[in-house]
Motif scaffolding. Structure first.
Motif, PDB file in Angstrom:
ATOM      1  N   LEU A   1      -2.016   2.486   1.926  1.00 21.16           N
ATOM      2  CA  LEU A   1      -2.985   1.421   1.692  1.00 21.16           C
ATOM      3  C   LEU A   1      -4.202   1.944   0.934  1.00 21.16           C
ATOM      4  O   LEU A   1      -4.697   1.306  -0.003  1.00 21.16           O
ATOM      5  CB  LEU A   1      -3.406   0.801   3.022  1.00 21.16           C
ATOM      6  CG  LEU A   1      -4.331  -0.417   2.951  1.00 21.16           C
ATOM      7  CD1 LEU A   1      -3.685  -1.554   2.168  1.00 21.16           C
ATOM      8  CD2 LEU A   1      -4.704  -0.886   4.355  1.00 21.16           C
ATOM      9  N   LEU A   2      -4.686   3.123   1.304  1.00 24.46           N
ATOM     10  CA  LEU A   2      -5.827   3.715   0.615  1.00 24.46           C
ATOM     11  C   LEU A   2      -5.498   3.989  -0.847  1.00 24.46           C
ATOM     12  O   LEU A   2      -6.306   3.733  -1.745  1.00 24.46           O
ATOM     13  CB  LEU A   2      -6.249   5.011   1.311  1.00 24.46           C
ATOM     14  CG  LEU A   2      -7.565   5.619   0.804  1.00 24.46           C
ATOM     15  CD1 LEU A   2      -8.745   4.902   1.439  1.00 24.46           C
ATOM     16  CD2 LEU A   2      -7.634   7.115   1.123  1.00 24.46           C
ATOM     17  N   ARG A   3      -4.305   4.505  -1.096  1.00 22.81           N
ATOM     18  CA  ARG A   3      -3.904   4.820  -2.469  1.00 22.81           C
ATOM     19  C   ARG A   3      -3.731   3.552  -3.299  1.00 22.81           C
ATOM     20  O   ARG A   3      -3.942   3.566  -4.511  1.00 22.81           O
ATOM     21  CB  ARG A   3      -2.625   5.651  -2.458  1.00 22.81           C
ATOM     22  CG  ARG A   3      -2.859   7.066  -1.922  1.00 22.81           C
ATOM     23  CD  ARG A   3      -1.543   7.826  -1.768  1.00 22.81           C
ATOM     24  NE  ARG A   3      -0.867   8.022  -3.042  1.00 22.81           N
ATOM     25  CZ  ARG A   3      -1.139   8.993  -3.902  1.00 22.81           C
ATOM     26  NH1 ARG A   3      -2.085   9.879  -3.620  1.00 22.81           N
ATOM     27  NH2 ARG A   3      -0.478   9.098  -5.034  1.00 22.81           N
TER      28      ARG A   3
ATOM     29  N   ALA B   1     -11.767  -6.469  -0.750  1.00 20.20           N
ATOM     30  CA  ALA B   1     -10.976  -7.545  -0.142  1.00 20.20           C
ATOM     31  C   ALA B   1      -9.499  -7.238  -0.344  1.00 20.20           C
ATOM     32  O   ALA B   1      -9.036  -7.110  -1.483  1.00 20.20           O
ATOM     33  CB  ALA B   1     -11.343  -8.888  -0.764  1.00 20.20           C
ATOM     34  N   ILE B   2      -8.789  -7.108   0.756  1.00 19.04           N
ATOM     35  CA  ILE B   2      -7.346  -6.848   0.737  1.00 19.04           C
ATOM     36  C   ILE B   2      -6.672  -8.099   1.256  1.00 19.04           C
ATOM     37  O   ILE B   2      -6.885  -8.510   2.396  1.00 19.04           O
ATOM     38  CB  ILE B   2      -7.004  -5.631   1.618  1.00 19.04           C
ATOM     39  CG1 ILE B   2      -7.761  -4.398   1.097  1.00 19.04           C
ATOM     40  CG2 ILE B   2      -5.509  -5.378   1.652  1.00 19.04           C
ATOM     41  CD1 ILE B   2      -7.707  -3.217   2.052  1.00 19.04           C
ATOM     42  N   ARG B   3      -5.859  -8.733   0.415  1.00 16.16           N
ATOM     43  CA  ARG B   3      -5.312 -10.043   0.748  1.00 16.16           C
ATOM     44  C   ARG B   3      -3.783 -10.007   0.725  1.00 16.16           C
ATOM     45  O   ARG B   3      -3.175  -9.896  -0.338  1.00 16.16           O
ATOM     46  CB  ARG B   3      -5.829 -11.105  -0.222  1.00 16.16           C
ATOM     47  CG  ARG B   3      -7.369 -11.165  -0.313  1.00 16.16           C
ATOM     48  CD  ARG B   3      -7.837 -12.299  -1.198  1.00 16.16           C
ATOM     49  NE  ARG B   3      -9.300 -12.302  -1.322  1.00 16.16           N
ATOM     50  CZ  ARG B   3      -9.953 -11.916  -2.420  1.00 16.16           C
ATOM     51  NH1 ARG B   3      -9.274 -11.487  -3.480  1.00 16.16           N
ATOM     52  NH2 ARG B   3     -11.273 -11.944  -2.453  1.00 16.16           N
TER      53      ARG B   3
ATOM     54  N   GLY C   1       2.115  -7.189   4.421  1.00 20.25           N
ATOM     55  CA  GLY C   1       1.159  -8.282   4.319  1.00 20.25           C
ATOM     56  C   GLY C   1      -0.169  -8.027   4.994  1.00 20.25           C
ATOM     57  O   GLY C   1      -0.675  -8.864   5.749  1.00 20.25           O
ATOM     58  N   VAL C   2      -0.793  -6.895   4.716  1.00 19.04           N
ATOM     59  CA  VAL C   2      -2.072  -6.533   5.337  1.00 19.04           C
ATOM     60  C   VAL C   2      -3.217  -7.271   4.657  1.00 19.04           C
ATOM     61  O   VAL C   2      -3.287  -7.337   3.424  1.00 19.04           O
ATOM     62  CB  VAL C   2      -2.298  -5.008   5.258  1.00 19.04           C
ATOM     63  CG1 VAL C   2      -3.740  -4.649   5.621  1.00 19.04           C
ATOM     64  CG2 VAL C   2      -1.330  -4.286   6.189  1.00 19.04           C
ATOM     65  N   SER C   3      -4.113  -7.834   5.472  1.00 26.79           N
ATOM     66  CA  SER C   3      -5.331  -8.473   4.971  1.00 26.79           C
ATOM     67  C   SER C   3      -6.535  -7.866   5.673  1.00 26.79           C
ATOM     68  O   SER C   3      -6.512  -7.666   6.896  1.00 26.79           O
ATOM     69  CB  SER C   3      -5.296  -9.987   5.217  1.00 26.79           C
ATOM     70  OG  SER C   3      -4.275 -10.605   4.454  1.00 26.79           O
TER      71      SER C   3
ATOM     72  N   GLY D   1     -15.651  -5.361  -5.351  1.00 28.05           N
ATOM     73  CA  GLY D   1     -16.838  -5.994  -5.922  1.00 28.05           C
ATOM     74  C   GLY D   1     -16.567  -7.369  -6.481  1.00 28.05           C
ATOM     75  O   GLY D   1     -17.195  -7.785  -7.463  1.00 28.05           O
ATOM     76  N   GLY D   2     -15.602  -8.081  -5.876  1.00 25.09           N
ATOM     77  CA  GLY D   2     -15.280  -9.429  -6.321  1.00 25.09           C
ATOM     78  C   GLY D   2     -14.312  -9.496  -7.482  1.00 25.09           C
ATOM     79  O   GLY D   2     -13.903 -10.597  -7.880  1.00 25.09           O
ATOM     80  N   ARG D   3     -13.893  -8.352  -8.038  1.00 28.97           N
ATOM     81  CA  ARG D   3     -12.985  -8.337  -9.176  1.00 28.97           C
ATOM     82  C   ARG D   3     -11.593  -7.895  -8.727  1.00 28.97           C
ATOM     83  O   ARG D   3     -11.449  -6.843  -8.104  1.00 28.97           O
ATOM     84  CB  ARG D   3     -13.506  -7.372 -10.242  1.00 28.97           C
ATOM     85  CG  ARG D   3     -12.585  -7.232 -11.449  1.00 28.97           C
ATOM     86  CD  ARG D   3     -13.150  -6.287 -12.496  1.00 28.97           C
ATOM     87  NE  ARG D   3     -13.290  -4.926 -12.010  1.00 28.97           N
ATOM     88  CZ  ARG D   3     -13.056  -3.834 -12.746  1.00 28.97           C
ATOM     89  NH1 ARG D   3     -12.687  -3.949 -14.014  1.00 28.97           N
ATOM     90  NH2 ARG D   3     -13.240  -2.638 -12.250  1.00 28.97           N
ATOM     91  N   VAL D   4     -10.576  -8.671  -9.005  1.00 26.45           N
ATOM     92  CA  VAL D   4      -9.204  -8.289  -8.673  1.00 26.45           C
ATOM     93  C   VAL D   4      -8.813  -7.094  -9.529  1.00 26.45           C
ATOM     94  O   VAL D   4      -8.947  -7.125 -10.762  1.00 26.45           O
ATOM     95  CB  VAL D   4      -8.229  -9.466  -8.892  1.00 26.45           C
ATOM     96  CG1 VAL D   4      -6.794  -9.017  -8.655  1.00 26.45           C
ATOM     97  CG2 VAL D   4      -8.581 -10.622  -7.971  1.00 26.45           C
ATOM     98  N   VAL D   5      -8.314  -6.029  -8.862  1.00 29.71           N
ATOM     99  CA  VAL D   5      -8.058  -4.770  -9.572  1.00 29.71           C
ATOM    100  C   VAL D   5      -6.580  -4.381  -9.560  1.00 29.71           C
ATOM    101  O   VAL D   5      -6.242  -3.237  -9.858  1.00 29.71           O
ATOM    102  CB  VAL D   5      -8.905  -3.629  -8.968  1.00 29.71           C
ATOM    103  CG1 VAL D   5     -10.384  -3.871  -9.178  1.00 29.71           C
ATOM    104  CG2 VAL D   5      -8.579  -3.416  -7.491  1.00 29.71           C
TER     105      VAL D   5
END
Length: 359
Positions: free
Chosen positions: A45-47, A5-7, A21-23, A63-67
């Motif tokens: 963005l990939l990096r 998830a990219i928010r 501001g990519v989501s 996986g639901g965890r903010v990294v």
């Protein structure tokens, strides 16, 4: 689960903002390709997903965890680079198992994972070779094998085929697609090659200047590009564009005075750009007159380059043709294959009646 998830993610270098501001939400097991020209922000963005670039603003969750503040090795991802990044002094077996040894996994488990990845990738006979004794395609397989043995939730590919010759790229595309179908691991794949994106991905994200221009299944982007940028980027050979003014009788008046009868979604002196793909133009007994300048036969197809007034236009036909340079041909297109864009904004215009007409 391998969801990403990219928010509202942003990235700046000093005063320069390169990601705006990519989501984006990527489902578990989905293959998503980030595509666009050099400098559009796809690799950045990939990096950021990988943790190799800091995030200026927003959130990334795997996986639901903010990294955002999690180091790369703890993000449960594996990345494959375009330059392979193999250790030249190690053989294939040791290159593939290196990350597992760093994690101090039992030797038996390392050997089993390496053997399994080697079987999947056809590397079983090459395990004792050093990278210098491998071809480019074999080195790329080793790089993929090193990612596979880690059994990550997400694979990240950064233009992995760009260093291969054209024939090998086609072969490796097929192998990558088969690999994804077999493993079902969430994959984010960066490429500047729209053919790679179209053939590999479940969903394509077209980036332009640090924003998402359009996203969707590959054929949706091909059939209904939302902007001139996407229309020009998706498709090979690229789409033809004709710019002019819409007359009252739904005729497009080109800048050189040529008049083309087209079903257009606007009336009355609007300035539009009409797009037609080369493969959607056909030779006809009557239609738009164009003078042939170049014929390029490839065996199964023939590409014709012609001048329609002052505009260069390309036509792609199946098979062969008796047409020769200097001849005048007539072109026609089905209404449903005509794309109309507002010239000023570049956005697609919704048609009133662009479907169903015959050539």
């Amino acid at each position: 689960m391998g969801t990403v998830a990219i928010r509202s993610v942003r990235k700046t270098y000093g005063q320069l903002e390169v990601i705006h501001g990519v989501s984006l939400d990527i489902a578990d097991g989905e293959f998503v390709a980030l595509v666009g020209p050099s400098g559009c922000g796809k690799s950045t963005l990939l990096r950021m997903i990988a943790g190799l670039e800091e995030i200026t603003g927003g959130e990334i969750a795997i996986g639901g965890r903010v990294v955002n503040d999690v180091v790369p090795k703890d993000r449960d991802i594996a990345m494959v680079f375009q330059n392979y990044a193999l250790y030249p002094h190690m053989n294939v077996r040791d290159n593939m198992g290196f990350a597992l040894r760093q994690r101090r996994l039992p030797r038996a488990e390392i050997d089993a994972r390496v053997a399994d990845a080697a079987r999947i990738l056809g590397l079983e006979q090459l395990l004792d070779r050093k990278p210098r004794a491998l071809s480019g395609g074999q080195r790329q397989r080793v790089a993929m094998g090193r990612a596979i043995v880690r059994q990550p939730n997400v694979f990240l590919f950064d233009e992995p085929l760009s260093n291969l010759d054209a024939k090998l790229r086609v072969q490796m595309r097929s192998e990558l697609k088969e690999l994804h179908q077999r493993l079902g691991v969430t994959t984010v794949y960066v490429t500047h090659d729209q053919i790679e994106a179209m053939t590999l991905a479940d969903r394509v994200v077209v980036m332009n200047g640090g924003i998402v221009e359009q996203m969707g299944p590959p054929l949706d982007l091909y059939d209904r590009p939302g902007s001139l940028f996407v229309a020009a980027f998706i498709g090979s050979p690229p789409m033809n564009f004709l710019e002019g003014i819409v007359d009252r009788d739904e005729t497009l008046v080109l800048d050189d005075g040529s008049r083309l009868a087209l079903p257009l979604p606007v009336r009355g002196k609007a300035r539009v750009t009409v797009g037609i793909r080369p493969e959607h133009l056909a030779l006809a007994a009557a239609g738009w007159p164009a003078v042939v300048s170049v014929i390029e036969p490839t065996g199964s197809e023939t590409q014709i380059t012609a001048r329609l007034g002052e505009n260069v236009i390309r036509v792609l036909i199946r098979g062969r043709t008796e047409v020769r340079p200097g001849e005048t041909i007539h072109l026609a297109a089905r209404a449903g294959d005509v794309h109309v864009f507002d010239t000023g904004s570049g956005r697609r215009l919704t048609a009133r009646a662009l479907e169903g007409a015959d050539r």
